[in-house]
Motif scaffolding. Sequence first.
Motif, PDB file in Angstrom:
ATOM      1  N   VAL A  45      13.064   4.071 -16.471  1.00 55.45           N
ATOM      2  CA  VAL A  45      12.818   5.403 -15.916  1.00 55.45           C
ATOM      3  C   VAL A  45      14.010   6.283 -16.268  1.00 55.45           C
ATOM      4  O   VAL A  45      15.164   5.881 -16.156  1.00 55.45           O
ATOM      5  CB  VAL A  45      12.615   5.347 -14.382  1.00 55.45           C
ATOM      6  CG1 VAL A  45      11.351   4.583 -14.051  1.00 55.45           C
ATOM      7  CG2 VAL A  45      13.811   4.727 -13.682  1.00 55.45           C
TER       8      VAL A  45
ATOM      9  N   VAL B  93      11.942   1.959  -7.080  1.00 54.06           N
ATOM     10  CA  VAL B  93      10.874   1.258  -7.797  1.00 54.06           C
ATOM     11  C   VAL B  93      10.627  -0.065  -7.084  1.00 54.06           C
ATOM     12  O   VAL B  93      11.543  -0.879  -6.940  1.00 54.06           O
ATOM     13  CB  VAL B  93      11.237   0.991  -9.268  1.00 54.06           C
ATOM     14  CG1 VAL B  93      10.093   0.263  -9.975  1.00 54.06           C
ATOM     15  CG2 VAL B  93      11.558   2.286  -9.994  1.00 54.06           C
TER      16      VAL B  93
ATOM     17  N   VAL C 109       6.765   4.198  -7.737  1.00 53.77           N
ATOM     18  CA  VAL C 109       7.955   4.848  -8.279  1.00 53.77           C
ATOM     19  C   VAL C 109       8.139   6.173  -7.551  1.00 53.77           C
ATOM     20  O   VAL C 109       7.208   6.990  -7.487  1.00 53.77           O
ATOM     21  CB  VAL C 109       7.834   5.098  -9.790  1.00 53.77           C
ATOM     22  CG1 VAL C 109       9.099   5.785 -10.307  1.00 53.77           C
ATOM     23  CG2 VAL C 109       7.580   3.798 -10.531  1.00 53.77           C
TER      24      VAL C 109
END
Length: 477
Positions: free
Chosen positions: A119, A35, A57
């Motif tokens: 995430v 990221v 990402v």
Amino acid sequence: MTIRVTVLGLASLAALVMAPNAHAQVSEKRPVANVGPVEIDFGQINIGDQKVVPVTVRNLTTSTMTFAGGGLPGSVGFVGSGGTCGGSLAAGGTCNFNYSFRPRSNNGIEVSDQTSLSVTAGGSSMLVPILVRGRGVGTLVDLWPRTIDFGDTFLGQSVTVPVTVTNRRSATVNFAGGGFNVANGFTGAGGTCGGSLAAGATCNFNYIFIPGALGAINNQTSLSATLSGLSISENYSIQVSGVGVDTVGVVSVHPIAIDFGRVKLGMSALVPIKFTNTSGVQINYAGGGFSEIGSDGGAFSGAIGGGVGCTSSTADVGSTCAINYRLRPYELRQFNGSTSMGFSRPGANQSQPYAFTGTAVGTLAQVSPELVDLGTVDFGTTVSVPVTVFNDGDTALTSFVGGSVASPFSSVSTCTGSLAVGASCTYTYSFTATTSSLGAQTAQTAITFTNAQGIAPVHTITLKARGTAVLLKDSFE
């Protein structure tokens, strides 16, 4: 206990396994995703303009990834949006969230905000802090002149000076105010502006002086400009003055002093000074140019602006002629200039001094972002970010120099040749995690270019990243 992390080749690994004091080796857990960037300095952005930086990402797992958080409230100008990510990301896929900055103030003070993006994939989660900052500069609209000295004006004579407004933002601007509570001979009326101005358009408000009594008089007003639907506003004070007289010399001149207000660095601001032949015969005129001192290093200039019955040195009876005066600031400071013109007819002469001022603001072009932290990058993968140069001036940019970086960072540029007004080019910076780019990595580079007047700012770009290529880790007492 001291923890030490190492990357081991085959020979070193064999030696460590055979060492009598070695502890059992444990595999490093692979991160869920790359990221980055996770820190963005947007740099100096014009008030009301919007700049976007993608946060990429990359799903490093074999499972579908989902997202949570990552938003920003927008209260100081920062917004986080979905970009291409949506609600999930397939295994091995790449998408981006867009983080934008639209300054709400132009005071040049740094503002910042932060958020966290979560995430999750395959039962593992990672919380990534994201920090953004930037500074608002410039003006919401170009508006000049801001100060008008109408000079000597006959009693009852109506003299008009237009205040020109240009909207360089991407949304419509709405206007309010601009009139006078007590007229005292001044009015703000007519022109072409109306109540709003479309993106990229130019119009003018007319300011009028009709003296009703002898002597000096002054007034002031404020005009508000607001970006439609965005509640971003700026107020522009307008100062006016003049002198009511019952006689003038060879000509009547308006205005005789101009404050251009705030002018973007390198951009040309123009205001005409007009004179009318009030004598009964043709007149001659000369002067109006600048010395090095009078022009404040060349920032001010003048050129004949024409008019019916006007030549480069004469004006017919009753003719109104114009000289267009410009300010093109070449550094960030206040500029002051002066010149004078001479007018003559048989038996009479008139010398008229002119005074000018204005202040440079903003940047020659917008370069954003100025700092990016690409975050933690997994072994064998690459994260990239574009740095955009946007030419928001009024002349082309040329002579792009610099911008290169050394390994483990790399760069690719489209900024070559000439960059037209309103166009953009990019320097794309990348970082690849390898066994030679472990841990925190930092690089700096400089970008420079020039405009037609030779203004050549230097923009420093700072890059950060952290490479992880840890295959095994060990610990010792």
